[in-house]
Design an enzyme around this catalytic site. Structure first.
Site, PDB file in Angstrom:
ATOM      1  NE  ARG A  40      -7.328  19.228  87.785  1.00 47.75           N
ATOM      2  CZ  ARG A  40      -7.450  20.157  86.836  1.00 47.75           C
ATOM      3  NH1 ARG A  40      -8.313  19.985  85.846  1.00 47.75           N
ATOM      4  NH2 ARG A  40      -6.697  21.250  86.862  1.00 47.75           N
ATOM      5  CB  ILE A  66      -7.462  24.058  90.158  1.00 48.37           C
ATOM      6  CG1 ILE A  66      -7.075  22.597  90.418  1.00 48.37           C
ATOM      7  CG2 ILE A  66      -8.237  24.156  88.859  1.00 48.37           C
ATOM      8  CD1 ILE A  66      -8.287  21.641  90.531  1.00 48.37           C
ATOM      9  CB  SER A  67      -1.734  23.254  89.631  1.00 45.78           C
ATOM     10  OG  SER A  67      -1.444  24.157  90.656  1.00 45.78           O
ATOM     11  CB  ALA A  68      -1.805  21.695  84.548  1.00 48.63           C
ATOM     12  N   PRO A  69      -3.284  19.143  86.029  1.00 50.33           N
ATOM     13  CG  PRO A  69      -5.062  17.832  85.272  1.00 50.33           C
ATOM     14  CD  PRO A  69      -4.407  19.158  85.085  1.00 50.33           C
TER      15      PRO A  69
END
Ligand code: SAM
Length: 225
Positions: A40, A66-69
């Site tokens: 990431r 970028i979205s949260a993992p």
């Protein structure tokens, strides 16, 4: 990248994955394997790499994130993706979730990912190539609310931007026995919705509450003022 730095990212990645398993966001071996595989840190801006393994969204420029993992993992779980599948992603952003999807779809599968901001698409494509996903992921610049008819139908469709309604072209481009995951709702919040096509019928199920950036051009935003 110095090997000690790389080792510390790998350690942080392993820690995050075990935390996401404990919190129930990662449930399958496939998603766990993909989240352990994709670096990431390479998908976030260089000055934010130190935060790449915190469970939160990060800015990637052009007002996008970028979205949260945890959300990336959870959406992938809902998608019930497996090896060899043809996948459409709407909202490439950093390219991170495309890499996660391509890792699971494997060499026999393929991911088409659409992004409306050309600079983001170009950056994502370069990183995906650098990581060896070049022949398994096709990055397209365009309006993903219309889908991508040229490669339809898709076994799986993942939409990583919010829409007031499920765009009709995406439902049409979903294969029989296909699954789509999309955040449906207004600007204040949405519900992750799982859509399945079986025997020509379309079934919808509401899941987790989320907040995503809008899917630009999607039908219904004009009604929201
Ligand atoms: N999946 C991404 C990742 O892993 O980094 C995160 C996606 S971000 C939350 C949403 C993305 O959708 C943004 O990059 C935005 O520019 C894009 N987007 C919004 N409307 C779109 C549209 N109509 N067509 C294609 N992309 C769109």
């Amino acid at each position: 990248m110095p090997s000690s730095l790389q080792a510390s990212y790998e350690e942080a990645r392993r820690r995050l994955v075990s935390e996401l398993k404990a919190r129930g966001y990662i449930r399958s071996q496939m998603v766990e394997m993909a989240m352990l595989t994709v670096p990431r840190e390479l998908f976030v801006p260089e000055d934010l790499r130190g935060k790449a393994y915190e469970d939160r969204p990060l800015p990637i420029g052009h007002g996008q994130t970028i979205s949260a993992p945890s959300i990336a993992a959870y959406m992938t779980e809902l998608l019930e993706l497996s090896e060899g599948m043809r996948v459409l992603e709407v909202g490439t952003g950093s390219g991170y979730s495309a890499a996660v999807l391509a890792t699971i779809a494997g060499e026999r599968g393929h991911v088409w990912t659409i992004e409306r901001v050309p600079e983001l698409a170009a950056r994502a494509e370069a990183i995906l190539k650098q990581l060896g996903y070049g022949d398994r992921v096709t990055v397209i610049v365009g309006d993903g609310s219309l889908g991508y008819r040229q490669a339809a139908p898709y076994d799986r469709i993942l939409v990583t931007a919010a829409s007031p309604r499920v765009p009709r072209p995406l439902v049409e481009q979903l294969a029989e026995n296909g699954v789509m995951v999309i955040p449906v709702g207004g600007k204040e919040g949405q519900v992750l919705t799982v859509i399945k096509k079986e025997g020509g019928q379309v079934y919808e199920k509401a899941d987790l509450e989320v907040i995503f950036v809008p899917l630009v051009g999607a039908e219904g935003w004009q009604d929201q003022g």
